[in-house]
Write a protein that holds these residues in place. Sequence first.
Motif, PDB file in Angstrom:
ATOM      1  N   LEU A 449      33.016  28.087  37.667  1.00  0.00           N
ATOM      2  CA  LEU A 449      31.802  28.650  37.063  1.00  0.00           C
ATOM      3  C   LEU A 449      31.566  28.068  35.671  1.00  0.00           C
ATOM      4  N   THR A 450      32.663  27.856  34.922  1.00  0.00           N
ATOM      5  CA  THR A 450      32.527  27.259  33.589  1.00  0.00           C
ATOM      6  C   THR A 450      31.911  25.863  33.718  1.00  0.00           C
ATOM      7  N   ASP A 451      32.422  25.080  34.684  1.00  0.00           N
ATOM      8  CA  ASP A 451      31.881  23.732  34.894  1.00  0.00           C
ATOM      9  C   ASP A 451      30.384  23.801  35.231  1.00  0.00           C
ATOM     10  N   ARG A 452      30.028  24.773  36.067  1.00  0.00           N
ATOM     11  CA  ARG A 452      28.621  24.877  36.493  1.00  0.00           C
ATOM     12  C   ARG A 452      27.719  25.227  35.307  1.00  0.00           C
ATOM     13  N   LEU A 453      28.251  26.089  34.456  1.00  0.00           N
ATOM     14  CA  LEU A 453      27.470  26.463  33.273  1.00  0.00           C
ATOM     15  C   LEU A 453      27.262  25.241  32.378  1.00  0.00           C
ATOM     16  N   LEU A 454      28.355  24.510  32.149  1.00  0.00           N
ATOM     17  CA  LEU A 454      28.266  23.347  31.266  1.00  0.00           C
ATOM     18  C   LEU A 454      27.420  22.243  31.881  1.00  0.00           C
ATOM     19  N   ALA A 455      27.375  22.193  33.206  1.00  0.00           N
ATOM     20  CA  ALA A 455      26.581  21.159  33.877  1.00  0.00           C
ATOM     21  C   ALA A 455      25.106  21.541  33.977  1.00  0.00           C
ATOM     22  N   GLY A 456      24.778  22.715  33.481  1.00  0.00           N
ATOM     23  CA  GLY A 456      23.382  23.129  33.485  1.00  0.00           C
ATOM     24  C   GLY A 456      22.909  23.713  34.809  1.00  0.00           C
ATOM     25  N   GLN A 457      23.868  24.047  35.692  1.00  0.00           N
ATOM     26  CA  GLN A 457      23.460  24.626  36.981  1.00  0.00           C
ATOM     27  C   GLN A 457      23.058  26.085  36.855  1.00  0.00           C
ATOM     28  N   ILE A 458      23.500  26.720  35.782  1.00  0.00           N
ATOM     29  CA  ILE A 458      23.190  28.135  35.608  1.00  0.00           C
ATOM     30  C   ILE A 458      22.091  28.252  34.560  1.00  0.00           C
ATOM     31  N   GLN A 459      20.926  28.601  34.998  1.00  0.00           N
ATOM     32  CA  GLN A 459      19.766  28.649  34.103  1.00  0.00           C
ATOM     33  C   GLN A 459      19.024  29.977  34.239  1.00  0.00           C
ATOM     34  N   PRO A 460      18.562  30.564  33.167  1.00  0.00           N
ATOM     35  CA  PRO A 460      18.870  30.162  31.804  1.00  0.00           C
ATOM     36  C   PRO A 460      20.330  30.471  31.485  1.00  0.00           C
ATOM     37  N   ALA A 461      20.901  29.762  30.538  1.00  0.00           N
ATOM     38  CA  ALA A 461      22.318  29.921  30.208  1.00  0.00           C
ATOM     39  C   ALA A 461      22.539  31.141  29.340  1.00  0.00           C
ATOM     40  N   THR A 462      22.098  32.250  29.852  1.00  0.00           N
ATOM     41  CA  THR A 462      22.278  33.526  29.155  1.00  0.00           C
ATOM     42  C   THR A 462      23.125  34.413  30.048  1.00  0.00           C
ATOM     43  N   ILE A 463      23.489  35.574  29.513  1.00  0.00           N
ATOM     44  CA  ILE A 463      24.229  36.519  30.348  1.00  0.00           C
ATOM     45  C   ILE A 463      23.376  36.892  31.555  1.00  0.00           C
ATOM     46  N   GLU A 464      22.084  37.165  31.322  1.00  0.00           N
ATOM     47  CA  GLU A 464      21.220  37.547  32.434  1.00  0.00           C
ATOM     48  C   GLU A 464      21.107  36.406  33.442  1.00  0.00           C
ATOM     49  N   GLY A 465      20.954  35.177  32.945  1.00  0.00           N
ATOM     50  CA  GLY A 465      20.872  34.029  33.850  1.00  0.00           C
ATOM     51  C   GLY A 465      22.146  33.888  34.669  1.00  0.00           C
ATOM     52  N   THR A 466      23.267  34.149  34.013  1.00  0.00           N
ATOM     53  CA  THR A 466      24.553  34.055  34.715  1.00  0.00           C
ATOM     54  C   THR A 466      24.653  35.133  35.792  1.00  0.00           C
ATOM     55  N   LEU A 467      24.266  36.347  35.440  1.00  0.00           N
ATOM     56  CA  LEU A 467      24.345  37.435  36.425  1.00  0.00           C
ATOM     57  C   LEU A 467      23.471  37.126  37.639  1.00  0.00           C
ATOM     58  N   GLN A 468      22.313  36.556  37.375  1.00  0.00           N
ATOM     59  CA  GLN A 468      21.430  36.213  38.505  1.00  0.00           C
ATOM     60  C   GLN A 468      22.055  35.103  39.337  1.00  0.00           C
ATOM     61  N   TYR A 469      22.706  34.139  38.663  1.00  0.00           N
ATOM     62  CA  TYR A 469      23.381  33.076  39.395  1.00  0.00           C
ATOM     63  C   TYR A 469      24.496  33.664  40.275  1.00  0.00           C
ATOM     64  N   LEU A 470      25.187  34.673  39.743  1.00  0.00           N
ATOM     65  CA  LEU A 470      26.258  35.329  40.510  1.00  0.00           C
ATOM     66  C   LEU A 470      25.684  36.202  41.632  1.00  0.00           C
ATOM     67  N   SER A 471      24.380  36.282  41.706  1.00  0.00           N
ATOM     68  CA  SER A 471      23.634  37.047  42.724  1.00  0.00           C
ATOM     69  C   SER A 471      23.800  38.550  42.565  1.00  0.00           C
ATOM     70  N   ILE A 472      24.194  38.999  41.381  1.00  0.00           N
ATOM     71  CA  ILE A 472      24.366  40.441  41.208  1.00  0.00           C
ATOM     72  C   ILE A 472      23.206  40.993  40.386  1.00  0.00           C
ATOM     73  N   MET A 473      22.483  41.894  40.996  1.00  0.00           N
ATOM     74  CA  MET A 473      21.218  42.340  40.429  1.00  0.00           C
ATOM     75  C   MET A 473      21.351  43.757  39.843  1.00  0.00           C
ATOM     76  N   PRO A 474      20.401  44.118  38.981  1.00  0.00           N
ATOM     77  CA  PRO A 474      20.424  45.502  38.463  1.00  0.00           C
ATOM     78  C   PRO A 474      20.448  46.487  39.643  1.00  0.00           C
ATOM     79  N   GLY A 475      21.232  47.520  39.487  1.00  0.00           N
ATOM     80  CA  GLY A 475      21.407  48.461  40.592  1.00  0.00           C
ATOM     81  C   GLY A 475      22.694  48.197  41.350  1.00  0.00           C
ATOM     82  N   GLU A 476      23.206  46.979  41.214  1.00  0.00           N
ATOM     83  CA  GLU A 476      24.474  46.626  41.860  1.00  0.00           C
ATOM     84  C   GLU A 476      25.568  46.399  40.820  1.00  0.00           C
ATOM     85  N   ARG A 477      25.149  46.056  39.626  1.00  0.00           N
ATOM     86  CA  ARG A 477      26.102  45.623  38.602  1.00  0.00           C
ATOM     87  C   ARG A 477      27.044  46.748  38.187  1.00  0.00           C
TER      88      ARG A 477
END
Lengths: 509, 327
Positions: A449-477
């Motif tokens: 996941l660190t590599d993906r973040l640094l490679a720009g695969q996780i956008q936006p590179a914020t906590i919210e962007g990361t949570l969305q990349y992890l597919s975990i949405m409000p109500g599940e978190r």
Amino acid sequence: MGLLNRSEWYDIARDTNWTPTYASVDELFPEDMSDTFGLTLEQWNAYDEPYKTTYREYVQVQSKKDSDAYSVKAALARSNFYDNTNVGWQNVLKMHFGAVCGLEYSTVLSAGKMVRFGKAPGWRNMATFGSLDEMRHAQIQLYFAHEFVTKSRQFDWAAKTYQTNSWVAIAGRAMIDDGSMGRDAASMSIMHTFALEQGFTNLQFLGLAADATAMGDHSFANLISSVQTDEARHAQIGTAALKVLLAHGHKEKAQRIVDIAFWRNWRLFVVLTGPSMDYFTPLEKRHQSFKEFILEFIVVQFERALEDLGLDKPWYWDQFLESTSVYHHSGHLEMWFVRQTLFWDHKAGVTPAEREWLEEKYPGWNDRWGRLWDVIAENAREGREDKLFPAALPVICNICSITCGGVPYDGHHIGHWSDFGGRRYYFCSEPCKWIFDVEPERYHGHMSLTDRLLAGQIQPATIEGTLQYLSIMPGERGSDPENYAWAHQCASPTLIHKADVHGHASDRL
Amino acid sequence: MSTQPTSAAEPLKPLRTWSHLAGQRKQPSEYEIVSVNNIFRANPNDKVELSPDVPMNRWYRKYRLQSRLQVDDWNAFRDPEAVTYRAYCTQRDRDEVYVDGLLSQHAEREHDKNLSPAWVDQLAALYTPMRYLVHTAQMATGYAVSLCGGSTVANCLAFQMADQFRWMSRVAYRTAELRSRWPQQNFGQQERACWEKAPAWQGYRELMERVLATYDWGESILALNLVAMPAIDVALEQLRDDARARGDSLTGFLIEAQLQDSARRNRWMKAFMAFVGTRPDNVAFAEEVVARWTPLAQRAAHAYGKAIRPGGGERAQAAFDAAKNFH
């Protein structure tokens, strides 16, 4: 005259190897899929599964087991157990179902690979049962978990964890794939059935069933006990394979893959089961600590299994034993901090009474982890929400895909890395680094996941962007299920070490 | 990175079923709840969560992703009989009670003692070596399971794999019974030589070795279930008929029971063909596969039929031609 005894015909049913001529043995059993040890079909004929079951016995026994497990569930369905049970146990259930169902099903497929590419008939037959067993484990656990979908959206993860980029899913897939589908059938039999099922899950299920019974969750206890009986049978595929391989002088390689698998399994096991046993289970229901469980069951049994076979303890055994007092405490704290990334609510489990128990079971706990919890508790009491969540994604290990945590105040740095192919890979521990170094080609192209973040695969590179990349949405978190009530109980001055650590936890994470 | 744990999205609420089934009009059945969408992969191009170039990922791309048999969503397939694991075990347990009954009743009547020596020779030549053939089918089905794209298909295949194990076991059982009554025939020892050398079996051995060495997932499953398995059924039907004609009711009943599992396979496979057949490319591919494999299967059925009785070869070929068109 009646029916024949099993022993009168069983050997004929495992005498099905033949000499192919329309395709070569190498075409039918390609090394990468079948056997990287390179034994011949004749050599594999010595394979002797210790637990003998026939198809006829199998369907009879399994149908009875299912009937029992489903009946107990049906009988208890209206008991409102879930609503009345402790919040810690509710979240043990969410974590368990979410982490386990998908992994169980993956072995339906990898056992199919053993049915096709295993070189011994008895092994192929046992793998046929193994494949069916794993289907059972996936289906029965999905069925039980489904009862709770109306209770919390987090139970949806029983069916979807491994379809996502959740870090738990990546870590779980990385662990299971490296020991099963990602290996040849011979290595898989050792890494999956011996090092995982015999080494961990078979015993873990015993422990979990005992905990469930203590919690009064008889439906779940019965389910897990039932699953464990299958596990105890098909886990023996690997022991029989190891005997053949060791008899043909393959100790070095067999030892190496046992060592790789045991460590990988341990890394995932410790961050899931450790917090369940030492932080989630209500104090009055705990009959032993996680460490005591590991030492009594996993260590004793695995050491004996290794010795019986003539294998050695893994080279990192001292580090492993030491880690039984460490990893899950650090992992638990890290997981609480990144609780939004989880599909369960991560109970802190550090009220004064719980901390007293932790200090008793793990002398020095307060000095190492308690001091961090003091800071977190104070921040919670003061309502400093911004300090109760991470400022950045933790660094993830390039092997186990779990955070590169460590022991607080014992060198807060990532001490293990390797350079390969022009880049640097980071590891949580010396054994994870060793796994990479043994065969870097297996792992170098996999992005943490660190590599993906640094490679720009996780956008936006914020906590919210990361949570969305992890597919975990409000109500599940995940959240703190007690809404920091424990922090207010921790206000006793004797438990607060102001020291020099204020804000340390949030800085690090 | 921001520290703010906020999100503009509306929080998800609990549903009445899994989110992946929630869009269906109907309330999902137990079968759907436990069977759909259970297979994961690392990402669309990699099967396993390891380096993209490990052997398993290369194998997966070459033999599954590049296979001509493709659908948009494997999880949309449904087993027409909606068999779950527990239903499978319950059903087969009942079936096995029936087979146990057949075996014990025939044993009590000393059925094997009354067989003619000539027919016992036929059983040694044409029935007991069957465990090798059925086991190759078990292995080939294991391969189809291992690389499968959707769990509802994989489950049908896993049950089929187990059914092959079932009949391999029953043939082994009968081999031991015959061995104890007719020791001079070398039952339990002579089958491998038959399977490897006897003309009756070489067609089937060639067919199955070639199916086993076919790694394209689509071609493998189609060659197995549209051609090879129906061809094996033809051999079973002929042997059943001949057994009955020779007064061997037990072999007749056993094969009849075995063919019920074949009928189950044909039912789910028919649904499978309808499912993949919504894409014309798949239909063309299946037709090519059937055309490519049919001569081998015909030769196999012919050689085996010829060994059963004069004229059996032609009869087998005709039966196979009819069977392979079931889809």
